[in-house]
Enzyme design. Structure first.
Site, mmCIF file in Angstrom:
data_model
loop_
_atom_site.group_PDB
_atom_site.id
_atom_site.type_symbol
_atom_site.label_atom_id
_atom_site.label_comp_id
_atom_site.label_asym_id
_atom_site.label_seq_id
_atom_site.Cartn_x
_atom_site.Cartn_y
_atom_site.Cartn_z
ATOM 1 N N GLY A 26 24.894 76.419 53.455
ATOM 2 C CA GLY A 26 25.248 76.615 51.560
ATOM 3 C C GLY A 26 26.151 76.495 50.786
ATOM 4 N N SER A 27 26.168 77.159 50.214
ATOM 5 C CA SER A 27 27.812 77.572 49.289
ATOM 6 C C SER A 27 28.900 77.774 49.861
ATOM 7 C CB SER A 27 27.263 78.124 47.691
ATOM 8 O OG SER A 27 27.941 78.988 47.203
ATOM 9 N N SER A 28 29.568 76.911 49.308
ATOM 10 C CA SER A 28 30.808 77.063 49.718
ATOM 11 C C SER A 28 31.639 79.041 48.908
ATOM 12 C CB SER A 28 31.830 76.584 49.488
ATOM 13 O OG SER A 28 31.743 75.634 48.490
ATOM 14 N N ASN A 29 30.757 79.373 48.407
ATOM 15 C CA ASN A 29 31.048 81.372 47.769
ATOM 16 C C ASN A 29 30.629 81.556 48.507
ATOM 17 O OD1 ASN A 29 30.455 79.868 45.051
ATOM 18 N ND2 ASN A 29 32.997 80.503 44.981
#
Lengths: 149, 421
Positions: A70-73
């Site tokens: 999922g998120s690249s954060n």
């Protein structure tokens, strides 16, 4: 190669990505996890309702998971929990997930006094299990006792 | 095969070109080494994901690079942050977070990033071309760049995105390499009625399903005749939320998939036949509540709405006022907001536009007094993350469902289009 230790415990060779040693009780995440949106920054709990380990605490654990998701954060969330002290004691991955690798490396750059080693274990990964005293050695080896204490 | 750094890379690493480049190159070389890269390659643009304030570490890293003299070497756009600078009153977080978030944004602007503050950089004029190697963060933008534009990027995360922008270099791994762009899993949707395969909600639900099933494989979809950019965007965002997907081929639609054989590089991908039951299950999984609760907000535009999507909302709303108990948010980029027509008319009907950020990553939505109050969305990505991030119950529906619900003041949701005749 997996080796038996302590009678029936195991020792696996790993590749150290972010160096250092760590010790803690293991928690295997059965599915990949996105740190961002998946971990509560304030207490390290898994908050992704779709995750099999929803509700589990990750702080101070040796976290074992195949790779991130999922998120690249996720890198910043991982670095932030390491900074704030709600992070895992160390990470054992099956593949070098860039998001998680970068998270621990950035944390090591900014907060060298709070090490969170990350190792890649390709062979024998499936032998690792939850709830065991587990040690990550600076050379990348991962040792897991046979029984919980 | 060991990593070989170029003379330029080594010069940066040594600190000859400044301490910021050295710090950036340490991260890139470390990632390259860990990932088994043989070399670093030049990149032609960057999109920075690290602009969202997630805690002290977000600010510490950016401020350190800036203070060490960091300056981008390639054109660099900036992703969403935690604040809406055009509508600052929308932010409900505390002042400390506001200040830290603002400082994080400023650090990236100081290093030369363009203050675009959007998660849909592909909706900006200068987008990468086919074959361009870029360094993009933001998982939905990564899928779009690889799949729709045929540009090449790995999933850049926070920190390494700015490291690539400062140095103009990236580890040659993952989707930069031909062999990793081959499809390993095929989703065949030819069993789904044709009229359903044209709807936006089909693409969102399919993306959610693809992300969950694909694992580490690149997916290829067969059985779709056409897909608008907005539909590819919706599908990619969903797949990158429920899974690790960085690229989706659609045979006959995306530029590296004229045929199944081309997409799969001659190999036979494992086959998943998508059924209406699968889509129903995914549709249900995107709702944390059945919706028999109070409706408080409707959230559109994750990823940021395009001008076309705003025009569609305008048509669906058709001059009707949003119900007084409901706030309808539309998340979009400031560039889209500036250029789209009829924004004041929509605002007069009660639509609240949010730019520079998104209602699921920051504190804009008022915490409901009734804890069971539902939020509704037409975005599978928003539906996926909002329950964890915001502690809200979520109902996913089509854009039309969302608009009808916002007008009526209660959840109205039709069956999936694949169940309609």
């Amino acid at each position: 190669m997996a080796q038996k230790v302590n009678g029936t415990g195991i020792r696996l060779e790993g590749r150290p990505v972010s160096a250092g040693g760590a010790e803690g009780v293991s928690l295997v995440l059965d599915d990949p996890l996105s740190w961002w949106g998946g971990i509560d920054l304030s207490d390290g709990t898994v908050i992704d309702r779709n995750h099999p380990q929803f509700g589990a605490g990750t702080t101070g654990r040796i976290l074992i998971l195949p790779y991130g998701r999922g998120s690249s954060n996720g890198s910043a969330v991982l670095a932030e929990v390491i900074r704030s002290g709600t992070g895992p004691a160390g990470l054992v991955l099956q593949a070098a997930d860039p998001i998680l690798v970068v998270g621990v490396m950035a944390a090591a750059e900014l907060y060298p006094d709070r090490p969170c080693p990350l190792v890649i274990v390709e062979e024998g990964y499936d032998l690792l299990s939850t709830g065991r005293p587990t040690r990550i050695h600076p050379d990348g080896a991962v040792e897991q006792d046979a029984y919980g204490r | 095969m060991a990593l070989t750094l170029s003379p330029g890379d080594r010069a940066m690493l040594s600190g000859e070109l400044g301490e910021a480049d050295a710090m950036a190159m340490r991260l890139l070389a470390g990632l390259a080494e860990a990932s088994g890269a043989r070399r670093l390659i030049d990149i032609s643009s960057a999109h920075i994901d690290g602009t969202l304030y997630l805690g002290r570490a977000s600010l510490d890293y950016a401020a350190r690079l800036r203070d060490l003299g960091g300056r981008v070497r390639v054109p660099t756009t900036l992703n969403v942050s935690s604040l809406d600078l055009l509508h600052p009153e929308l932010f409900r977080g505390d002042d400390r977070t506001r200040r830290a978030a603002r400082a994080t944004m400023q650090a990236y602007v100081d290093m030369g990033g363009r203050p675009t503050w959007t998660c849909a950089p592909y909706q900006l004029p200068d987008r990468p071309g086919f074959g361009d190697r870029v360094a993009w963060g933001e998982s939905n933008a990564v899928v779009f760049a690889n799949s729709v534009l045929g540009a090449r990027t790995i999933r850049f995360g926070d920190f390494v995105d700015i490291a690539a922008a400062l140095t103009g270099r990236a580890p040659e791994i993952g989707l930069y390499l031909d062999e990793n762009r081959r499809a390993g899993v095929r989703f065949d949707v030819s069993g789904i009625p044709e009229h359903a395969r044209k709807t936006d909600e089909f693409f969102g639900v399919l993306g959610f399903l693809v992300g969950r099933e694909a694992g580490m494989d690149v997916p290829v979809i067969t059985g779709i005749e056409s897909a608008a950019e907005d539909q590819m965007k919706v599908m990619g965002a969903a797949a990158a939320s429920s899974g690790s997907v960085g690229m989706i081929h659609v045979v006959g639609v995306t530029p590296e998939a004229d045929t199944l054989a081309e997409a799969a590089g001659g190999f036979e991908p494992r086959l998943v036949k998508v059924t209406a039951d699968d889509l129903d299950a995914a549709y249900r999984a995107l709702c944390s509540t059945a919706g028999r609760t109070t409706l408080r907000t409707v959230n559109l535009g994750t990823p940021h709405y395009s001008a076309r999507q705003i025009a569609r909302l305008d048509r669906l709303l058709d001059g009707r006022q949003i119900h007084e108990d409901v706030t309808l948010y539309v998340n979009t980029g400031r560039d889209v907001l500036r250029s789209a027509p009829r924004i004041p008319d929509l605002e007069a009907l009660g639509v609240v536009f949010v730019v520079d950020t998104c209602t699921y990553v920051t504190r804009i939505i008022e915490p409901p007094a009734d804890r069971k109050a539902a939020a509704m969305t037409d975005s599978a990505k928003w539906a996926y993350y909002a329950p964890g991030n915001l502690g809200l119950e979520v109902v996913f529906g089509s854009t039309a469902d969302c608009v009808e619900s916002a007008v009526a003041g209660r959840v109205i949701r039709e069956i999936g289009p694949w169940r309609k005749r």
